[in-house]
Design a protein around this motif. Structure first.
Motif, PDB file in Angstrom:
ATOM      1  N   UNK A   1     -42.999 -17.159  -5.392  1.00  0.00           N
ATOM      2  CA  UNK A   1     -42.480 -15.832  -4.903  1.00  0.00           C
ATOM      3  C   UNK A   1     -43.165 -15.282  -3.764  1.00  0.00           C
ATOM      4  N   UNK A   2     -44.348 -15.528  -3.648  1.00  0.00           N
ATOM      5  CA  UNK A   2     -45.293 -15.034  -2.554  1.00  0.00           C
ATOM      6  C   UNK A   2     -44.594 -15.784  -1.325  1.00  0.00           C
ATOM      7  N   UNK A   3     -44.257 -16.878  -1.208  1.00  0.00           N
ATOM      8  CA  UNK A   3     -43.658 -17.503   0.060  1.00  0.00           C
ATOM      9  C   UNK A   3     -42.048 -16.915   0.155  1.00  0.00           C
ATOM     10  N   UNK A   4     -41.523 -16.652  -0.966  1.00  0.00           N
ATOM     11  CA  UNK A   4     -40.100 -16.009  -0.676  1.00  0.00           C
ATOM     12  C   UNK A   4     -40.292 -14.458  -0.095  1.00  0.00           C
ATOM     13  N   UNK A   5     -41.535 -13.988  -0.645  1.00  0.00           N
ATOM     14  CA  UNK A   5     -41.478 -12.311  -0.160  1.00  0.00           C
ATOM     15  C   UNK A   5     -41.760 -12.636   1.351  1.00  0.00           C
ATOM     16  N   UNK A   6     -42.561 -13.350   1.740  1.00  0.00           N
ATOM     17  CA  UNK A   6     -42.984 -13.545   3.248  1.00  0.00           C
ATOM     18  C   UNK A   6     -42.099 -14.141   4.033  1.00  0.00           C
TER      19      UNK A   6
ATOM     20  N   UNK B   1     -33.483 -17.675  -6.972  1.00  0.00           N
ATOM     21  CA  UNK B   1     -33.798 -18.550  -5.814  1.00  0.00           C
ATOM     22  C   UNK B   1     -35.085 -19.477  -6.448  1.00  0.00           C
ATOM     23  N   UNK B   2     -36.215 -18.760  -6.645  1.00  0.00           N
ATOM     24  CA  UNK B   2     -37.285 -19.250  -7.325  1.00  0.00           C
ATOM     25  C   UNK B   2     -36.979 -20.378  -8.469  1.00  0.00           C
ATOM     26  N   UNK B   3     -36.230 -19.951  -9.501  1.00  0.00           N
ATOM     27  CA  UNK B   3     -35.963 -20.905 -10.271  1.00  0.00           C
ATOM     28  C   UNK B   3     -34.981 -21.871 -10.054  1.00  0.00           C
TER      29      UNK B   3
ATOM     30  N   UNK C   1     -32.932  -7.086  -5.404  1.00  0.00           N
ATOM     31  CA  UNK C   1     -33.743  -8.015  -4.577  1.00  0.00           C
ATOM     32  C   UNK C   1     -34.546  -8.951  -5.446  1.00  0.00           C
ATOM     33  N   UNK C   2     -35.093  -8.225  -6.753  1.00  0.00           N
ATOM     34  CA  UNK C   2     -35.858  -9.175  -7.517  1.00  0.00           C
ATOM     35  C   UNK C   2     -35.088 -10.025  -8.308  1.00  0.00           C
ATOM     36  N   UNK C   3     -33.884  -9.778  -8.510  1.00  0.00           N
ATOM     37  CA  UNK C   3     -33.021 -10.890  -9.160  1.00  0.00           C
ATOM     38  C   UNK C   3     -32.590 -11.951  -8.324  1.00  0.00           C
ATOM     39  N   UNK C   4     -32.537 -11.708  -7.169  1.00  0.00           N
ATOM     40  CA  UNK C   4     -32.182 -12.807  -5.942  1.00  0.00           C
ATOM     41  C   UNK C   4     -33.439 -13.664  -5.805  1.00  0.00           C
TER      42      UNK C   4
ATOM     43  N   UNK D   1     -36.385 -25.750 -10.264  1.00  0.00           N
ATOM     44  CA  UNK D   1     -35.477 -26.891 -11.171  1.00  0.00           C
ATOM     45  C   UNK D   1     -35.470 -28.130 -10.222  1.00  0.00           C
ATOM     46  N   UNK D   2     -35.575 -28.116  -9.067  1.00  0.00           N
ATOM     47  CA  UNK D   2     -35.559 -29.459  -8.147  1.00  0.00           C
ATOM     48  C   UNK D   2     -37.122 -30.086  -8.275  1.00  0.00           C
ATOM     49  N   UNK D   3     -38.072 -29.265  -8.564  1.00  0.00           N
ATOM     50  CA  UNK D   3     -39.426 -29.712  -8.368  1.00  0.00           C
ATOM     51  C   UNK D   3     -39.777 -30.616  -9.619  1.00  0.00           C
ATOM     52  N   UNK D   4     -40.621 -31.500  -9.076  1.00  0.00           N
ATOM     53  CA  UNK D   4     -41.281 -32.492 -10.105  1.00  0.00           C
ATOM     54  C   UNK D   4     -42.592 -31.810 -10.580  1.00  0.00           C
ATOM     55  N   UNK D   5     -43.261 -32.339 -11.449  1.00  0.00           N
ATOM     56  CA  UNK D   5     -44.511 -31.719 -12.067  1.00  0.00           C
ATOM     57  C   UNK D   5     -45.588 -31.709 -11.005  1.00  0.00           C
TER      58      UNK D   5
END
Ligand code: NOJ
Length: 768
Positions: free
Chosen positions: A365-370, A48-50, A41-44, A54-58
């Motif tokens: 990650x918080x958003x992912x967990x939710x 996902x977050x990584x 789960x943690x790896x997934x 990668x798609x995000x600008x600063x």
């Protein structure tokens, strides 16, 4: 086939061994399967977050570190252009959006206009309920009932998530020893052991079994740390204490909430060891993350990054942002210092991309967990909002919680309970008021559904006359600083009207204390008595010669010693919430026998503060009439009501303590301490049996007693029950001068009783 005893015995023992081996293998397998599942789960999540990052600008990353609010409901100012910021992704999180469930949802959908459409964390201060309001946390803690408290948090989560929130700024787990501090109402009182149990229960209640569940609210542990120790009880003031006291008395509830899996932590306004919490790397990184293993995100308190300038550790907001990020802050509440300066700080090499990425990934990650990043999980369902809010079941839990939170402080000549045909004069400025059953921390609660004390009593007693009796506060400095007014002629008229009403009745029930705006954030008081004008009313009522029952409505322990002269019974009702009137009527008329026990000491006078039960003995303890000992000339050392105190309509008798042993050895030994509790009165009732320990000789000074266990027993009149506690070497542990949690061999004293100062004692020796 008949087997010989010897053979069958051998087979049995082999079978037994095989069974044990297979059980061990099965447990190991299921543990490793559970572990493997967690790792995958943690790896997934990481993958996902990584990938998302990668798609995000600063700029988009910095937006995730930004928490804004459209209205200044709980702090000095609101965010400018909040709508635009949610739409363009420069604010990845919002709190304090209010409205109907569908309007809240449509405001939160503003994030859909941003390039990556990352949903917002949507926070709110859901402190003691969302629409259905429960007693204030200090009141809830007096139930000593973690299952019930967990239930209240679960209901709050179900109601609030249906309305679009996914994050609450609760539980507040600050240990508090100073009732001048207005925020004592938001916490669970002075004891770290009970505070830890309640902290865990609240996190479990809010977050449910899985944060992905659409009824789960992410919890936020606050205020990290030691905020409750503000000097002189003045809000936002400096705190200063030894590490030993931090570890022993203040940190345990935060740690318990971390261990329970809370997803976020809010750092406090105050400084810790000379460095404001918001910039304190020891606190936010070394302790919280590295020692305790916290893996959620850290948000600041309201504008706290900017406030580093006033604290005197940052010259400007840029340096403030740099210090905060470097200390371990992931999200900036309202100050917008981070979003305004991290880009420049990065260019200047003062912060690194790795730091920004770490903070951003924790928020994502918080958003992912939710389940916010997986599309459908939390879609708005108007039908659910209507179905789950303010239900009869929710209200019945609110009533039960209120009933169990009330503490019977005095009951001279068994004034209570009342007969149902008693003619009652109900007097006081809060007695017929819905909003006043809430606290200043009720932001979305449904005022219209509140049962007032007047309505609750009228539903049970046919003859009830009501008079307001007094204005709330005549304190000139409060009026000058906070507004309001006091009219002395009006006051005389009001008192006269109340006395007239009282004269026509058999008994006076008066509801006095603090208004909802007199406790909570920024509501510190130096005089914590019932305001003078209300006390004048109380005196006038007493002069009628009728029995006076005082229902104390307040958010902190008050100094009521003088008021006791004018009362026959006193019930501490705190701020009881939606079902106030129904619960109070049940207690007044004996349909419910009060069982609450104080979780915060009531001082006799302000000069005694801080006064708390788990204090040290000192080298010169006061043992009676002596000179040169630790005591006041003009006041007793003992408080008015101690931690754990609370009466009942019945009486409970305690036998002597019986110990299974008086000499124990080693870490594995277990001591059983048994006591028999008898209901020696004429009402059925619940008692909270409390066990305290004292370690009289240790390498560091130890408190005179510390709560270690408690159990609740329900007893019918005449009934007795044995209550047994298991004491282990773990219960003897404390933080030594190396901050190691350990126990030391020697003599110990055990106390058991119905309050910290109403106990039986026994002694034992525990050797290594
Ligand atoms: C300031 C308070 O200290 C904190 O408890 C609260 O959660 C935030 N404001 C947001 O309202």
């Amino acid at each position: 086939m008949v087997k010989t005893g010897r053979l069958s015995g051998k087979n049995d023992s082999m079978n037994q061994k095989l069974r044990i081996i297979s059980i061990v293998v099965a447990i190991a397998f299921s543990c490793s399967a559970g572990w493997a599942q967690r790792v995958s789960k943690q790896t997934q999540m990481n993958e996902f977050v990584t990938a998302l990052m990668k798609k995000m600008t600063l700029d988009e990353k910095l937006g995730q570190l930004n928490l804004i609010t459209p209205a200044a409901r709980t702090g000095p100012f609101a965010t400018k252009n909040a709508t635009a910021k949610m739409m363009d992704g420069s604010a990845g999180n919002v709190f304090g959006v209010l409205g109907t469930p569908s309007s809240v949802h449509s405001k939160l959908s503003l994030a859909d206009s941003s390039r990556l459409k990352i949903p917002l964390l949507s926070g709110l201060d859901i402190i003691h309920g969302y629409k259905t309001i429960f007693p204030i946390p200090l009141g809830l803690s007096c139930t000593w009932d973690s299952t019930l408290i967990e239930r209240t948090a679960r209901i709050a989560a179900v109601e609030a998530t249906a309305a679009g929130y996914n994050w609450t700024f609760s539980p507040m787990v600050d240990i508090t020893r100073d009732p001048r501090w207005g925020r004592v109402m938001e916490g669970s009182g002075e004891d770290p052991f009970l505070g830890s149990i309640i902290a865990r229960a609240m996190v479990k209640g809010y977050q449910g079994k899985d944060l992905k569940d659409p009824t789960s609210l992410m919890a936020c542990i606050k205020h990290f740390g030691m905020y409750g120790a503000a000097e002189a009880g003045r809000d936002y003031n400096t705190t200063d204490m030894s590490r030993l006291s931090m570890y022993q008395n203040y940190l345990p509830p935060y740690k318990a909430a971390v261990d329970a899996g809370a997803g976020s932590v809010m750092c406090s306004f105050n400084e810790v060891d000379g460095i404001p919490a918001t910039a304190n790397k020891w606190l936010l990184t070394d302790l919280l993350r590295n020692q305790w293993g916290f893996n959620g995100f850290v948000v600041t308190d309201y504008n706290a990054v900017q406030e580093l300038i006033a604290h005197g550790v940052a010259a400007d907001y840029k340096q403030a942002a740099q210090l905060s990020l470097s200390a371990g802050v992931d999200m900036d509440m309202v100050s917008e210092s981070m979003i305004a300066s991290l880009k420049d700080l990065l260019k200047a090499g003062k912060v690194s991309m790795a730091q920004i990425d770490a903070a951003c990934s924790r928020v994502l990650e918080a958003k992912y967990k939710l389940g916010l990043l997986s599309g459908s999980a939390r879609q708005f369902d108007a039908a659910r909002a209507a179905q789950v809010t303010l239900t009869d079941e929710n209200k019945s839990i609110a009533k039960l919680a209120a009933l169990k939170s009330f503490v019977l402080l005095e009951n001279k000549n068994n004034t209570l309970p009342l007969k149902k045909n008693t003619h009652i004069a109900l007097i006081g400025p809060f007695a017929n008021n819905q909003r006043e059953m809430f606290s200043s921390w009720v932001i979305a609660g449904d005022v219209k559904s509140v049962v007032t004390i007047y309505d609750g009593i009228r539903a049970k007693a046919s003859e009830t006359i009501y008079a307001e009796g007094s204005q709330v506060n005549d304190d000139t400095i409060t009026i000058k600083k906070r507004g309001g007014s006091f009219d002395s002629l009006k006051q005389q008229r009001m008192i006269k009207e109340a006395v007239d009403a009282a004269q026509k009745s058999d008994v006076i029930v008066t509801v006095l204390g603090e208004s909802s705006t007199m406790s909570g954030e920024a509501r510190s008081r130096t005089d914590i008595s019932i305001p003078h004008c209300q006390r004048e009313l109380l005196k006038a009522l007493k002069s009628t010669g009728k029995p006076v029952i005082l229902l104390l409505l307040n958010g902190r322990p008050l100094t009521i010693q003088e008021d006791l002269l004018y009362t026959d019974a006193v019930v501490e009702i705190w701020r009881p919430g939606t079902e106030a009137g129904n619960a109070i009527a049940d207690v007044l008329f004996g349909d419910y026998n009060p069982s609450g026990k104080l979780t915060m000491t009531f001082p006799r006078s302000v000069g005694q503060i801080p006064v708390y039960y788990n204090h040290k003995n000192t080298g010169r303890p006061y043992l009676g009439k002596q000179e040169y000992v630790s005591s006041y000339m003009d006041q007793y050392n003992s408080p008015l009501y101690s931690f754990g105190y609370g009466l009942s309509y019945t009486t409970f008798k305690y036998s002597q303590i019986s110990l299974s042993d008086t000499l124990l050895r080693g870490t594995k030994a277990k001591l059983k301490a048994t006591i028999t509790v008898t209901n020696s009165g004429s009402y059925a009732g619940e008692e909270t049996v409390q066990l305290y320990l004292n370690d009289p000789v240790a390498s560091v000074t130890r408190p005179v007693e510390e709560l270690k266990h408690f159990q609740k027993v329900f007893l019918k009149p005449g009934e007795s029950k044995q209550v047994t506690f298991d004491i282990t070497a773990n219960d003897l542990k404390f933080f030594n001068s190396n901050l190691k949690w350990d126990w030391e061999a020697g003599r110990f004293v055990v106390f058991i009783g119905g309050g910290s100062d109403m106990v039986k004692t026994a002694g034992f020796v525990w050797e290594k």
